[in-house]
Structures are given as C-alpha cells and as structure tokens.
Write a protein that holds these residues in place. Structure first.
Motif, short mmCIF file in Angstrom:
data_model
loop_
_atom_site.label_atom_id
_atom_site.label_comp_id
_atom_site.label_asym_id
_atom_site.label_seq_id
_atom_site.Cartn_x
_atom_site.Cartn_y
_atom_site.Cartn_z
N SER A 207 0.87 -1.18 0.00
CA SER A 207 0.00 0.00 0.00
C SER A 207 0.91 1.23 0.00
CB SER A 207 -0.92 0.00 1.23
OG SER A 207 -1.73 1.16 1.24
N PRO A 208 1.36 1.65 -1.19
CA PRO A 208 2.39 2.69 -1.27
C PRO A 208 2.01 4.00 -0.60
CG PRO A 208 2.11 1.61 -3.40
CD PRO A 208 1.00 1.12 -2.53
N HIS A 209 0.72 4.36 -0.60
CA HIS A 209 0.32 5.63 0.01
C HIS A 209 0.33 5.54 1.53
CE1 HIS A 209 -0.64 7.23 -3.90
NE2 HIS A 209 -1.41 6.18 -4.15
N GLN A 210 0.21 4.34 2.05
CA GLN A 210 0.23 4.14 3.50
C GLN A 210 1.63 3.87 4.02
OE1 GLN A 210 -2.34 0.97 4.75
NE2 GLN A 210 -2.06 1.37 6.95
N TYR A 211 2.37 3.06 3.29
CA TYR A 211 3.72 2.67 3.71
C TYR A 211 4.72 3.22 2.69
CZ TYR A 211 0.80 -0.66 6.27
OH TYR A 211 -0.16 -1.23 7.06
N ARG A 212 5.39 4.28 3.05
CA ARG A 212 6.22 5.01 2.10
C ARG A 212 7.59 4.35 1.96
NH1 ARG A 212 3.79 8.50 -0.99
NH2 ARG A 212 5.22 10.26 -0.71
N THR A 213 7.90 3.95 0.74
CA THR A 213 9.22 3.41 0.42
C THR A 213 9.99 4.50 -0.32
OG1 THR A 213 8.37 1.15 0.29
CG2 THR A 213 10.46 1.60 -0.80
N ILE A 214 10.99 5.05 0.36
CA ILE A 214 11.68 6.25 -0.13
C ILE A 214 13.11 5.90 -0.52
CG2 ILE A 214 12.44 8.57 0.47
CD1 ILE A 214 10.14 8.60 2.55
N LEU A 215 13.44 6.17 -1.77
CA LEU A 215 14.82 6.04 -2.26
C LEU A 215 15.39 7.45 -2.31
CD1 LEU A 215 14.42 3.46 -5.18
CD2 LEU A 215 14.39 3.08 -2.70
N SER A 216 16.35 7.72 -1.45
CA SER A 216 16.87 9.09 -1.30
C SER A 216 18.34 9.17 -1.67
CB SER A 216 16.69 9.57 0.14
OG SER A 216 17.35 10.80 0.35
N GLY A 217 18.68 10.19 -2.45
CA GLY A 217 20.08 10.44 -2.78
C GLY A 217 20.79 11.26 -1.74
N GLY A 218 20.06 11.68 -0.70
CA GLY A 218 20.68 12.43 0.38
C GLY A 218 21.28 13.75 -0.03
N GLY A 219 20.83 14.27 -1.19
CA GLY A 219 21.38 15.52 -1.69
C GLY A 219 22.80 15.39 -2.21
N VAL A 220 23.26 14.14 -2.42
CA VAL A 220 24.64 13.89 -2.84
C VAL A 220 24.69 13.16 -4.18
CG1 VAL A 220 26.78 12.69 -2.26
CG2 VAL A 220 25.45 13.82 -0.45
#
Length: 561
Positions: A207-220
């Motif tokens: 349930s993507p809207h409920q459980y957020r799976t975030i791929l982050s570049g950390g600003g780098v």
C-alpha cells in the motif's frame, strides 16, 4: 541484463584498423598480408532469458567463428573481409550462472575470444527491509536494497518495506572516490515494488500511500536511480510504489560509461534511464535538483518509458528541463502529474531531440520557467500527443514564448480533448507557440483560452509569417469557437473568465465549449485515425475518466460531477 561492451581499442586505433582493412582490400592477394582482426565487443553478460546479441568486428581476411557451448547459436560461421555485424542467440537458462566462449578467426590464423556470461535462472522473489542483513529470500530473512540489486537476476521481483533507503554502491564505470557516483543501479530486468509495511510478513500486501518506500540520494547522488539494463526484446524494468527524491545531478559535463552508453552526471537527479525499457507505476519523482540540466527524470539513448499514476513534482534545475527530459527516446504518460517544477527551457516536460512524448489523462501545472516553453516543449524533429490533458498555471519570465505547448524546429503535435488555460508568460503564445522550421499542430475538441502573453497577443501564436495554419476541429482558440471543419462558428464566443469553473470545467448557457464539441462516436473515429491510435475506452472519457457519452463538451473536463 547487463551487457558489458569493453572498448579496449580507442577510437583512433579502431579507425586505423579500418584503414588497414581498406588498404588490404586494394591488393590482389590477401595472403600477402598479415591477418588483422579488431573486435568491438570483447565480453557479454546476458540475461537468463533467450535473447539475441551482436558481435561487431573488422578484418582484412576471410573470417570464421565458432563456439564451445551448445546454448549459443551463431547466425553465421564464416564470411568475407570487412566490417561484420554477426548475431548470436543464447538459450534460456534455468540453472546456475554459466559461461561460453566465441572464437573469431581471420583466415584461420589470427584468433580472438569473446566471453559470454549468462546469469543464473533463479527467479525467486527477494525481500528488503531498511535494516535487512539476511539472504533476502523471505521477509523473515530480508536483506538490504543494495545487496538485493546485486544478487538479483532478470525476472526477480524485489519487495521493499517502508523506510528510507540511501545508495551505497558506485555506479558501473563510475569513480569510487566521487560520492556523487553512488546510486541504486538497476542492471537487470527486475521489478522493484515498494509500499510494504516495515513489519511485513508472508502474505502482506503493498500500500504505497500508506507505507512510504523512499529512495533518497541524500542531496549527494548525481542520480538516485540509474537504469542501465539495455533494451532486449520482451524485457523491461518495472518501478512500482516508490518515492525517488533528493538526488542532485552535478555541474560537470562528464559521464560514466555503462554497456557502451554514456550516463551524464549532470542530467537526471532523480532517475536516469539509458537505452532501456522501463515501466514506472504509482511512483513519485519529487524534490530532486540539478546543477546543470533536468532534475527529475532523464531518458535517453533509445529508451522507452511508460508511466502510470505517478507524480513528477517540485524538481528544480539550474539549467533546462526541471521535471522530465526525453531525448532520442519514447515516453508514454498516463494519469500522471508534472507540477511545480522549475528550470530554464522546458520547466515541465521536454522532448528533444527526436523524441516522442505522448500524454494521456495527465496534468502539467504550476511549472516555472526562465526561457522557452514553460509546460510542454518538443524540439527538433520530435512528436507529441496530448489526450485528456489539463495544462494550467505554468509561467515563464522569458520573452521567448510558449506557455502551454511550445514547438521548436520541425515537430508534430496532436492535441485532443485538452484544456490549456491560465498560463502566463512574458512572450508570445501563452497557450501554444511555434517557432523555427515547419511545426505542425492539430487541435481537436480542445480549449486553448484564458492565457496571458505579451502585448495581449493570441493564445495560439507562431513566429513565421508563412507557417502552416493549425488544423482545428471542434475547438476553442482564444474567444473563437470552431466547427469540425475548422470554420469559425458565427455568433459563438468563449469567455474563459466566466465559462470555466475554478477547476476549469466548462459551464454556463451559450457556452460553445459545451454545445459544439465532438460526440463520442466522432471521437472514436478520430482516435482510430491517429498514430498512435487512441483506444475508444480512453478517448470517449475525460481527464477524470467520466464518460463523454451524450455530451458535446470540449476540453479535458467534460463533467464536473
């Protein structure tokens, strides 16, 4: 699949090889000359599925080819001198990783070998948690995302629990000393599916809207996600239920080379896709940056990208293309919004060069540009199709023009059931603007009105005085309503200030956008005549998937209910 093309011979050496072959061809007796053989491809890593590949080589002698395994089939085993493109096919692999050898000979004397490595046939699903340390083949034994990408083979689905994931591996061909080259590289035909709960167990549903799976570049990271799995018939990468954010493409014009394709570090802060087929579903590409060009999504080198129910929002570029740039590639976007992006040229959507950008039931809004084309911009032999799209609130501080749709240098665009309004620029053509070369635009059952442009000019404008007139059918341009045959309707006038709701739904008595639009039957005929054809189930509904049956409403929104 990752096909590694190892170019051990630099361009000058390869050119020298060609000259040698040519000179040898001028002699009467090839046997008087030392056999020469130059390979472009010295190693292949191929998927576990059946697939076809090409060896490229140059030789000044008759050539022969053989393989030492039965799962590799050669298109030819011998031929004449010159430049050769030789196809070979690998069979599907259901077992462990395996290797085979292809030997190329010139005149039976000079030989070179090509190593073919085929990945294992294990297609078990892989499970990922932020703190996963296991082998990854169950939720109870979940691994981390970077390891999952490393062990995956084509056909795997990688299930990813909620949380924030930051890449730790250097991209293929990258600089281990450059923190920006750290990325989530997808080199196999896998599906990444996010949106599972952190404590997921067997049988848990995403349930993507409920459980957020975030791929982050950390600003780098120069690219949060890098898709390098090259095009192979019948194969694709799927990204589903993810949020891709905090990437930052760099300022330097340099590249990491993967599979012979150069991935520029200064393009595509969120995701870069090179020579790949990718489906993006229920995914957000948001809040990425670029110190050069295109902060959100960059697809290039013959890629084919299909996007459903996604958001490409709030990406910021110091140069051109804030949200999307499609270069020598094809994009199909459905039920997707491109909003709040900023950049120079083409703050929202950019197709250049030789691009195809088709959008259906989508919104391009509130993008802020500083040069040509604030919302949707195609350039240099590109093609576009907009169906059931709403384009509003886009701005540009430049006098170059093109608030809603911009076309520059020999392009074709077809606009159907679309509303372009409320865009504001300091140049001409706040709705649609064409410049340079022959730009053909066809407008059907659409509304282009209520835009602001320099000198109170027309909503639909063009730079060249001898440019072909737009093809217009059953549409409103500015205040003028047109019949199906392109003739202005006598006595009919459209006022964007009073004949739209705040949500841009046509309303009111004597509104030509409600009385003179195309019927559902007419739309079906139109859809079948277009290239690509538009299915009747799509073209006979509006942006919100309300039926147009029984209505004659122009624009993206036929029914406000």
């Amino acid at each position: 699949m990752k096909r590694i093309l190892q170019f051990s011979l630099i361009t000058r050496f390869f050119l020298a090889a060609f000259i040698l072959v040519t000179l040898a061809g001028c002699k009467k007796d090839d046997e008087d000359f030392e056999p020469r053989l130059f390979l472009e491809n010295q190693a292949f890593s191929v998927a576990n599925t059946s697939s076809k590949h090409t060896i490229v080589f140059l030789t000044n002698q008759a050539w022969q080819v053989e393989t030492d395994v039965d799962w590799i089939s050669l298109e030819q085993t011998s031929g004449e001198k010159g430049k050769v493109n030789l196809s070979f096919t690998v069979e599907e692999n259901d077992d462990d990783e395996r290797t085979g050898k292809i030997t190329v000979s010139a005149n039976g004397v000079t030989q070179q070998e090509i190593l073919v490595t085929q990945e294992a046939g294990n297609r078990d699903d892989i499970y990922v948690r932020v703190d996963g340390t296991g082998e990854g083949y169950s939720w109870d034994d979940a691994t981390n995302l970077q390891n999952a990408l490393g062990i995956a083979v084509s056909g795997n689905t990688i299930h990813i629990a909620e949380g924030v994931y930051t890449p730790t591996a250097t991209v293929t061909g990258g600089d281990p000393g450059d923190a920006g080259d750290v990325t989530f590289e997808i080199s196999k035909y896998v599906r990444l599916k996010g949106g599972y709960p952190a404590d997921a167990t067997e049988g848990s549903e995403a349930s993507p809207h409920q459980y957020r799976t975030i791929l982050s570049g950390g600003g780098v990271s120069y690219h949060v996600v890098t898709v390098s799995a090259p095009k192979t018939e019948g194969q694709k990468v799927v990204l589903e239920g993810l949020k891709i954010t905090e990437g930052k493409a760099g300022p330097a014009t340099s590249s990491a080379k993967i599979n012979g394709t150069s991935f520029r570090r200064d393009y595509g802060g969120g995701i870069t896709i090179g020579n790949a087929v990718v489906d993006i579903l229920d995914t957000e590409i948001v809040d990425n940056m670029s110190d050069k060009n295109v902060a959100g999504l960059y697809a290039f080198g013959g890629s084919v990208v299909t996007i459903h129910r996604s958001k490409i929002n709030n990406n910021s570029s110091a140069g051109n293309a804030g949200g999307v740039w499609i270069s020598e590639s094809v994009a199909h976007m459905y039920d997707t919004e491109v909003k709040g992006n900023s950049g120079g040229t083409a703050a929202g959507v950019h197709g250049y060069p030789d691009a195809t950008v088709n959008m259906y039931n989508s919104i391009i809004a509130d993008n802020n540009g500083r040069s040509y084309g604030a919302a949707y911009y195609i350039r240099q032999n590109s093609k576009g199709l907009l169906v059931n799209c709403l384009i509003y609130g886009n701005t540009s501080t430049s006098a170059n023009g093109g608030g809603g749709v911009m076309m520059y240098n020999n392009n074709e665009a077809v606009i159907v059931n679309t509303t372009i309004t409320g865009n504001s620029i300091n140049g001409p053509g706040g709705g649609i603007y064409r410049r340079a070369g022959v730009n053909k635009v066809s407008i059907y059952n659409s509304i282009v009105s209520g835009n602001e442009q320099k000198g109170d000019g027309p909503d639909v404008d063009v730079y060249e005085s001898d440019a072909p007139a737009p093809v217009v059918g059953s549409s409103v341009l500015g205040s003028v309503a047109y019949e199906a045959n392109g003739e202005a309707i006598e006595g009919a006038s459209f006022d964007a200030g009073t004949m739209f709701t705040e949500a841009y739904v046509p309303v009111g008595e004597n509104n030509p956008a409600l009385e003179h639009g195309m019927s559902a039957d007419d739309l079906v005929k139109l859809g079948s005549s277009l290239s690509p054809a538009v299915e009747s189930s799509l073209i006979t509904k509006d942006l919100q998937h309300n039926s147009r049956s029984g209505l004659h409403a122009m624009g993206a929104l036929a029914d406000g209910n």
